[in-house]
Design a protein around this motif. Structure first.
Motif, PDB file in Angstrom:
ATOM      1  N   SER A   1       6.756   8.979   1.949  1.00 49.59           N
ATOM      2  CA  SER A   1       6.208   7.669   1.601  1.00 49.59           C
ATOM      3  C   SER A   1       7.317   6.671   1.285  1.00 49.59           C
TER       4      SER A   1
ATOM      5  N   ALA B   1       1.246   4.336  -2.891  1.00 39.67           N
ATOM      6  CA  ALA B   1       1.283   5.783  -2.622  1.00 39.67           C
ATOM      7  C   ALA B   1       2.493   6.427  -3.288  1.00 39.67           C
TER       8      ALA B   1
ATOM      9  N   LEU C   1       5.773  14.609   0.165  1.00 39.86           N
ATOM     10  CA  LEU C   1       4.998  13.408   0.461  1.00 39.86           C
ATOM     11  C   LEU C   1       5.624  12.172  -0.181  1.00 39.86           C
TER      12      LEU C   1
ATOM     13  N   ALA D   1       0.836  -1.207   0.000  1.00 38.51           N
ATOM     14  CA  ALA D   1       0.000   0.000   0.000  1.00 38.51           C
ATOM     15  C   ALA D   1       0.870   1.257   0.000  1.00 38.51           C
ATOM     16  N   SER D   2       1.953   1.230   0.756  1.00 41.16           N
ATOM     17  CA  SER D   2       2.862   2.376   0.762  1.00 41.16           C
ATOM     18  C   SER D   2       3.540   2.531  -0.597  1.00 41.16           C
TER      19      SER D   2
ATOM     20  N   GLN E   1       7.959   3.301   3.457  1.00 40.77           N
ATOM     21  CA  GLN E   1       7.910   1.992   2.818  1.00 40.77           C
ATOM     22  C   GLN E   1       9.180   1.187   3.093  1.00 40.77           C
TER      23      GLN E   1
ATOM     24  N   CYS F   1       1.904   6.623  -7.039  1.00 38.02           N
ATOM     25  CA  CYS F   1       0.941   7.661  -7.401  1.00 38.02           C
ATOM     26  C   CYS F   1       1.579   9.047  -7.372  1.00 38.02           C
ATOM     27  N   PHE F   2       2.328   9.338  -6.321  1.00 36.27           N
ATOM     28  CA  PHE F   2       3.019  10.628  -6.243  1.00 36.27           C
ATOM     29  C   PHE F   2       4.015  10.777  -7.398  1.00 36.27           C
TER      30      PHE F   2
END
Length: 299
Positions: free
Chosen positions: A265, A232, A261, A228-229, A269, A235-236
């Motif tokens: 992240s 993220a 961010l 999940a991390s 992670q 996506c960034f």
């Protein structure tokens, strides 16, 4: 060559640089805080246990993470004067720490998947080949970036900064390396989910849950949090690479926020959830041993 300027038009650049340093500090505090929270578990589940490959990987990921976060924070402080030579070595050191740590994290995931597939040689060979291909490419990209990196020193209204420049082909290779890493992570997740679903179906069919089912639950839970991390981070990274608004002004508040961010992240992670991949499984096995001893003692 050092460029000195007090031009007011450069104040947004200075503000952006100061703003980005807050995220580096937050990432360092987060890694250190997580280490203090889990230090008791570390002593019990790692220090006092027999040394193994997982023990070595845990210590490397955990303490290289603390080093990485501390160096990143030091590097980002606007009051620290670093020449272009120091920035060159700092950047290379941080890049190689990232390459080594993510390689170690993938070794941990390969070991977990190999165990989940009950020691399948085909799965192990497949994972090792893909792992080597991606990591060799990453190493080549870092070497090329090291060879072609250039920097300029700036003193803007008393704020020390250094700008790093890379050729376009190196930046393109960096994007390809990120895509390959993303594909590898998605592949690892799919393999984990597939074998977990298969095992849960077999356990339900034979009504033989218990320890095996709980163990797979722990493996999937820790792996899903880690993945999940990574989602993220991806996506960034996608927003930063594809958004024309962000690319047009990298010193805007939006761009600096996304970069910050992304940094947090990535650190979470690798250097927070990474060590917990090992701690989670070891904590589960420790509880099994404790429950077994309690049951035998009660009899």
């Amino acid at each position: 060559m050092t460029i000195v300027s007090n031009d007011p038009s450069l104040w947004p650049v200075i503000d952006a640089y100061h703003f980005s340093s807050y995220f580096a500090v937050a990432a360092c505090v987060g890694v250190t805080y997580d280490w203090t929270l889990t230090f008791g578990q570390e002593v019990e589940l790692v220090w006092r246990q027999r040394w193994s490959l997982m023990t070595f990987l845990y210590f490397c990921v955990r303490y290289l993470g603390i080093l990485f976060a501390a160096l990143s924070m030091f590097y980002s402080l606007p009051t620290i004067l670093l020449t272009d030579t120091w920035v060159y070595w700092f950047t290379n050191l941080l890049d190689w720490i990232n390459v080594l740590v993510f390689a170690m994290l993938w070794v941990i995931i390969i070991t977990r998947l190999h165990a989940m597939y009950q020691g399948s040689r085909k799965i192990l060979i497949f994972l090792i080949v893909t792992f080597l291909a991606v990591n060799v490419f990453d190493g080549v990209v870092v070497i090329m970036a090291t060879m072609h990196m250039s920097g300029e020193e700036y003193i803007l209204s008393g704020s020390y900064q250094c700008r790093l420049n890379y050729p376009e082909d190196v930046s393109l290779l960096g994007s390809i390396a990120w895509i390959l890493a993303t594909v590898w992570e998605v592949l690892a997740l799919c393999l984990a989910v597939w074998i977990a679903v298969k095992h849960f179906r077999e356990l339900r069919r034979h009504s033989a849950g218990g320890i095996i089912g709980d163990c797979f639950s722990v493996l999937i839970k820790t792996h899903m949090a880690y993945f999940a991390s990574f989602v993220a981070v991806s996506c960034f990274q996608l927003i930063l690479n594809l958004s024309p608004t962000i690319l047009a002004d990298l010193y805007s508040l939006e761009a600096e926020t996304l970069l910050g961010l992304l940094q947090i992240s990535t650190v979470v992670q690798a250097y927070v959830l990474g060590p917990r991949l090992i701690l989670g499984v070891r904590e589960y096995h420790a509880k099994l041993v404790a429950n077994s001893d309690a049951a035998s003692g009660g009899q």
